[in-house]
Every structure is written in structure tokens, then in C-alpha cells.
Design an enzyme around this catalytic site. Sequence first.
Site, PDB file in Angstrom:
ATOM      1  N   LYS A 223       2.397  -2.087 -16.778  1.00 28.65           N
ATOM      2  CA  LYS A 223       3.586  -2.438 -17.547  1.00 28.65           C
ATOM      3  C   LYS A 223       3.209  -3.260 -18.775  1.00 28.65           C
ATOM      4  O   LYS A 223       2.384  -4.164 -18.687  1.00 28.65           O
ATOM      5  CB  LYS A 223       4.569  -3.221 -16.674  1.00 28.65           C
ATOM      6  CG  LYS A 223       5.118  -2.417 -15.501  1.00 28.65           C
ATOM      7  CD  LYS A 223       6.082  -3.224 -14.654  1.00 28.65           C
ATOM      8  CE  LYS A 223       6.655  -2.387 -13.524  1.00 28.65           C
ATOM      9  NZ  LYS A 223       7.599  -3.159 -12.673  1.00 28.65           N
TER      10      LYS A 223
ATOM     11  N   CYS B   9      13.635  -6.135  -1.401  1.00 24.38           N
ATOM     12  CA  CYS B   9      12.321  -6.143  -0.753  1.00 24.38           C
ATOM     13  C   CYS B   9      11.406  -7.050  -1.571  1.00 24.38           C
ATOM     14  O   CYS B   9      11.824  -7.587  -2.598  1.00 24.38           O
ATOM     15  CB  CYS B   9      11.779  -4.713  -0.644  1.00 24.38           C
ATOM     16  SG  CYS B   9      11.083  -4.076  -2.179  1.00 24.38           S
TER      17      CYS B   9
ATOM     18  N   CYS C 280      17.444   3.177  -2.576  1.00 27.59           N
ATOM     19  CA  CYS C 280      16.025   2.826  -2.609  1.00 27.59           C
ATOM     20  C   CYS C 280      15.418   2.916  -1.212  1.00 27.59           C
ATOM     21  O   CYS C 280      15.885   2.238  -0.287  1.00 27.59           O
ATOM     22  CB  CYS C 280      15.831   1.424  -3.169  1.00 27.59           C
ATOM     23  SG  CYS C 280      14.076   0.945  -3.189  1.00 27.59           S
TER      24      CYS C 280
ATOM     25  N   LYS D   6       0.600   1.398 -11.139  1.00 25.35           N
ATOM     26  CA  LYS D   6       1.447   1.351 -12.331  1.00 25.35           C
ATOM     27  C   LYS D   6       0.988   0.238 -13.268  1.00 25.35           C
ATOM     28  O   LYS D   6       0.372  -0.749 -12.846  1.00 25.35           O
ATOM     29  CB  LYS D   6       2.900   1.138 -11.936  1.00 25.35           C
ATOM     30  CG  LYS D   6       3.173  -0.159 -11.184  1.00 25.35           C
ATOM     31  CD  LYS D   6       4.605  -0.205 -10.700  1.00 25.35           C
ATOM     32  CE  LYS D   6       4.855  -1.448  -9.846  1.00 25.35           C
ATOM     33  NZ  LYS D   6       6.220  -1.485  -9.303  1.00 25.35           N
TER      34      LYS D   6
ATOM     35  N   CYS E  57      18.270  -5.898  -8.023  1.00 20.07           N
ATOM     36  CA  CYS E  57      17.768  -4.530  -8.051  1.00 20.07           C
ATOM     37  C   CYS E  57      18.770  -3.609  -7.361  1.00 20.07           C
ATOM     38  O   CYS E  57      19.795  -4.052  -6.841  1.00 20.07           O
ATOM     39  CB  CYS E  57      16.406  -4.457  -7.360  1.00 20.07           C
ATOM     40  SG  CYS E  57      16.488  -4.693  -5.569  1.00 20.07           S
TER      41      CYS E  57
ATOM     42  N   CYS F 292      11.692  -5.990  -8.142  1.00 20.90           N
ATOM     43  CA  CYS F 292      12.115  -5.188  -9.293  1.00 20.90           C
ATOM     44  C   CYS F 292      13.099  -5.941 -10.189  1.00 20.90           C
ATOM     45  O   CYS F 292      13.185  -5.666 -11.377  1.00 20.90           O
ATOM     46  CB  CYS F 292      12.729  -3.878  -8.819  1.00 20.90           C
ATOM     47  SG  CYS F 292      11.522  -2.737  -8.110  1.00 20.90           S
TER      48      CYS F 292
ATOM     49  N   ARG G 126       4.079   2.422 -17.876  1.00 18.05           N
ATOM     50  CA  ARG G 126       5.515   2.671 -17.742  1.00 18.05           C
ATOM     51  C   ARG G 126       6.239   2.430 -19.073  1.00 18.05           C
ATOM     52  O   ARG G 126       5.607   2.195 -20.101  1.00 18.05           O
ATOM     53  CB  ARG G 126       6.090   1.759 -16.644  1.00 18.05           C
ATOM     54  CG  ARG G 126       5.437   1.932 -15.272  1.00 18.05           C
ATOM     55  CD  ARG G 126       5.823   3.234 -14.607  1.00 18.05           C
ATOM     56  NE  ARG G 126       5.299   3.353 -13.257  1.00 18.05           N
ATOM     57  CZ  ARG G 126       5.909   2.915 -12.154  1.00 18.05           C
ATOM     58  NH1 ARG G 126       7.082   2.287 -12.249  1.00 18.05           N
ATOM     59  NH2 ARG G 126       5.378   3.090 -10.958  1.00 18.05           N
TER      60      ARG G 126
ATOM     61  N   ARG H  37      14.343   8.464 -14.199  1.00 17.70           N
ATOM     62  CA  ARG H  37      14.308   7.326 -15.128  1.00 17.70           C
ATOM     63  C   ARG H  37      13.838   7.831 -16.485  1.00 17.70           C
ATOM     64  O   ARG H  37      12.786   8.463 -16.595  1.00 17.70           O
ATOM     65  CB  ARG H  37      13.343   6.269 -14.584  1.00 17.70           C
ATOM     66  CG  ARG H  37      13.264   4.988 -15.378  1.00 17.70           C
ATOM     67  CD  ARG H  37      12.241   4.056 -14.743  1.00 17.70           C
ATOM     68  NE  ARG H  37      12.642   3.622 -13.412  1.00 17.70           N
ATOM     69  CZ  ARG H  37      11.785   3.459 -12.392  1.00 17.70           C
ATOM     70  NH1 ARG H  37      10.507   3.711 -12.556  1.00 17.70           N
ATOM     71  NH2 ARG H  37      12.219   3.048 -11.224  1.00 17.70           N
TER      72      ARG H  37
END
Length: 576
Positions: free
Chosen positions: A218, A484, A445, A216, A439, A488, A154, A84
Site C-alpha cells: 500500500k 477482525c 466479509c 499486498k 469496516c 481495515c 493496491r 473494488r
Amino acid sequence: MNKKYNNNNDKNILVLSDNERIKQESNFLRGTIAQNLDNNLTGGFNTEDAQLIRFHGMYQQDDRDVRVERANQKLEPLINMMLRCRLPGGVIMPAQWLAIDDFSEKYTLYGTIRLTTRQTFQLHGLLKPNLKNVHRLLNELGLDSIATAGDVNRNVICTANPMESTLHHQVWELAKSISSYLLPKSNAYAEIWLDSKKTESTDSEPILSATYLPRKFKIAIAIPPINDVDVHANDLSFIAIRGDNTDQIIGFNVLVGGGLAMTYGDTTTYPRKASEFGYISTKDVLKIAETVVTIQRDWGNRSDRKHAKTKYTLDRVGVTTFKSEVERRSGVTFHPIHPYVFTDRGDRFGWVQGIDDYWHLTLFIENGRISNNNPRKLLKHGIAEVAQIHSGSFRLTANQNLIISGVSKDNKLMVESTLRKYGVINDDITPQRKASMACVAFPTCPLAMAEAERFLPKFITKIENIMSKYRLEKDAIILRVTGCPNSCARAMLSEIGLTGRSIGRYNLYLGGNNIGTRIPRLYKENITENDILNILDMTISRWAQERNNHESYGDYVVRSGIVHAVINSEKDFYDE
């Protein structure tokens, strides 16, 4: 590290998760990645290095479509990496795009480029022998993949609305500044991937610490009235406030503690809207960003990664306590929130003229996947050909779409005719399809429980048929699918959200709103596509007959009592 806030109990005993040990022992993110790169016996990295490469912008994955077949043949899974790019604000130049396009075609398993909800692109299917090559290419292009994964800040996203060209430039510059300021300072990335000279043990991480963040982090920047970055999905959001001169931003409202992921069966996890902290001047943005990050660094839960995000820190210590600590550490006092209104959050498709007199063309990219797999829609070829003649920039949006930005009046026809030649522009795309996204999920994934990207196109066709049946062709419902519960595709800020439970089965959530300020509620759990379509047929039929004026679907299902609004997700998200 302040132990008072590291656990969810009162015993003050700190039992760190194993990820904390890996980071602590990694020598500032080096680990044994370099040695693993030379191991030709496997296509992957060992368990610890597979965690550490995330900080360098990569996830280790395998092709789940062929996993069983390879196992039957006594072969290792088809291990590959997803990379990414770090692209603050989503702006990429045509020459950079062309180089990435060429690399993806020649050196990835799938030959595609995937636009993400974090306003950047991913390359799927990178094999280990090509990893150094892709990082060297990024470096030559003035790009990198540092800190696009792992327990760090991120990719910083910002409003991409092309009509607000002057304001967009201001928030884009700010997004780049925040991104650079909060980057890891370790030289590990350059040493491993670019063969930079090794440094002595002088690495330090004054903001992130030697063990980086608990999870993470954001950051997003929005320009009202468009909420195209879903401010409530981020740990930290800045909402721009214009001065009397509408071409100038004078300050920002600060929101803290948004996050959408949860864990099935664990009611102590939940999606959460961000909390309003107050208003600050533009000059204090970096200071506030650093302070919120360092408080989360010190107070976040490093024992249980399911509770390590900023939203849980905020709920555990209290908004007032967290806000007071931000003011104490930063020396900045929050002023009352400046009034702001969100009216929409979608992208503005087609041609629009910016206030700078240049033209901008927003292209719908279904699920963000740019490929040549459909012979009637050769996206990669069309966009690459435009990149060869375009002197402006490309903007990636947080809704997985692409803007051809800064087109002169004289070049409009040439750009459009090129895109139409390859089927990139399609005038028949419905509002409903444009308002839906998914996603990646299968096959790449590792967390996916159900299909999302490959499921959505045909599913939307069925939703379009329902909308047409009730004469709602010009309307749209914000609809999102994730494979899931990690959300995302931001399903937990949609009017209709599907989260995968197993192959062919999903949880159905209803009742978010179309401006992204309300979390939907679980309506039915673990149901099939047919079950979902029957429920949506019934509720959309009622909406068509009973709505008030232009009332949105999400507002209607709440007003009518089909679901009750989620007010405080910490307390009532799981209420019946």
C-alpha cells in the site's frame, strides 16, 4: 530472489506457501478463471481461481446472514463477488458515478455503493453471470479493477483536502503515475473480462516478477498538516514538502514499513508505524517507489504469509540495511527529513472555498455506505441527482466520505438544496460520529468475527450520550471498529480501537493519538459492548475532569497512566 531474506530462520531453506505455487502456475494470473466463468453448476470459482481473481480486483464472498438457512436447505452458500475499483487519488467524474450507481441498483444483490478507506468504491453482491458486464462497464468508463486486491500494489491514495486544490492536483497526478507504473503487465485481465485477443507467451513482470509480491503493498501521499491518509498504515508513504512558493511541491519525505494487521494469539505479529527514511526530490518518486517494491519482492517472506508484509521485512533485516539497499539499487541518496507537522487527520465537512476560487462540499457518509435504505436519507438518489447537474468532480476520501468538488459560486445553492431534499446533508451530525468509522464485516466479509459497520451507528449514539453527560459535545475521539484484527478501518491508529473477537465481543485498545502517529495499546480483551461502554464512561469522565487545556483523549489516557504508550511495537506492543 535473495534467499537470505526469505525465511525467519538461519537454515536458508525455502519452503514456499501454497499461494506462491498458485501464482507461479497461474500463467501470469490467468489460471482457469475463464473456464470457471462458464461453469453454471456453482456460483463461485475453485479454490485456486478464487485466489487469482483477487489480482483482478474481486473477492469471492457469501452472504453469511443466510448461510445456515441455505445449508439447512442443502443449498450452496449464496456466493457472490465484491469488486473494488482502481481509482488512484479517489477522483471520479459525475458521468462515471451515474453509470456505477445505475449498475449497482440493477445488478447487485444489495443495490449499494461502499466507499472504502483506500479512497475508492466497492460493489458487493455481484453474481458470476454479471462479472463480465461490470468489467466491460468499467472499461467503457475509462476505469478498471486491476490490482485492487492480491499480492500487488493496491489503490494509491492521496490527501483529498479540498482547500489545497492546486497541491491536490499535483499529488493526484503523482498517485495516478505511481499506480500505472506499478500495475501488473499481464494481459490476463483484458483477455478474461474484455475478450481481448490472447497474447502469446510473452508476458513478463519486470517489477513484480512472475510470482508478484509476497503480500499486498500500500502506498499513500500526504500533504501536511493533514494526515487524512494515515501515512503510518502504509508500506510506503510520501509526505509532500512545499517550496517557498506554497503552490508548488518540491520534494517528499519517504516513510517505509507501516502496517496494522496482526493475528490473535501470535505475538510475532503486530501493528507497526512506518519508519522515516529521508527526503527526496519529486523527480525521484517513481524510482524510489519501484525500488522499495522490488526489495520487498526479493526480500519479503514467501514462506509464512503472516510475516510477509514489508513491516516484517524491515524489522528482520533492519531499517539501516533496507534503506542502504534502496539507495544502492536506485542510485538516489536520501537527504535528512524535512521538518513537517501533522495537526489533524479528519475530513473538513461542509463547504470550503479552495485556493482556485471553486467551492467544495464534503459530505459525511456513515461507514461509507451509500444506499437508499433509510427513507429519511436517500443517499444514492441525492448524489445521483447532483451528478446529473455537476460539472466538476467527486473525490472519495480515505475516511469513507465524499467531496462534491469544483462547484462554482453560482451552482452552490442548487447542489445544496438537492442534497437537502434527499436528507444527504444533516446539520445535526456530531463531531464524534464524524470521527468514527468501521469496516464492512458482516454479512459479506468472510474474515469477520464480529459486527462492525452494522454495529457502529447505535454504538456511537451511546458514546454521544456519554460525551453529552460530561459536556463534551463539541469534542471528538478518533474511534474505529473492525470485525477482525486485520484493521481495515485502521483501528490500530485510533484513540479508541475495537477489533472483533466473536459475535458481540471485542478487544479494546486505547491510547493512539488524534494525528495518527501512535499505535494504541490493548486495555481489555474479549469483552462485551456493555463492558466497553462502562470502561469508556469511566475514562471519558476522568478525561473531562483532568485533561490539560485541549488535551486529546488519547494523549490523556497515556499521560494519566491508564495505558502506557506503545513506543516500538515490535518490542513492546504486547507488554502489560
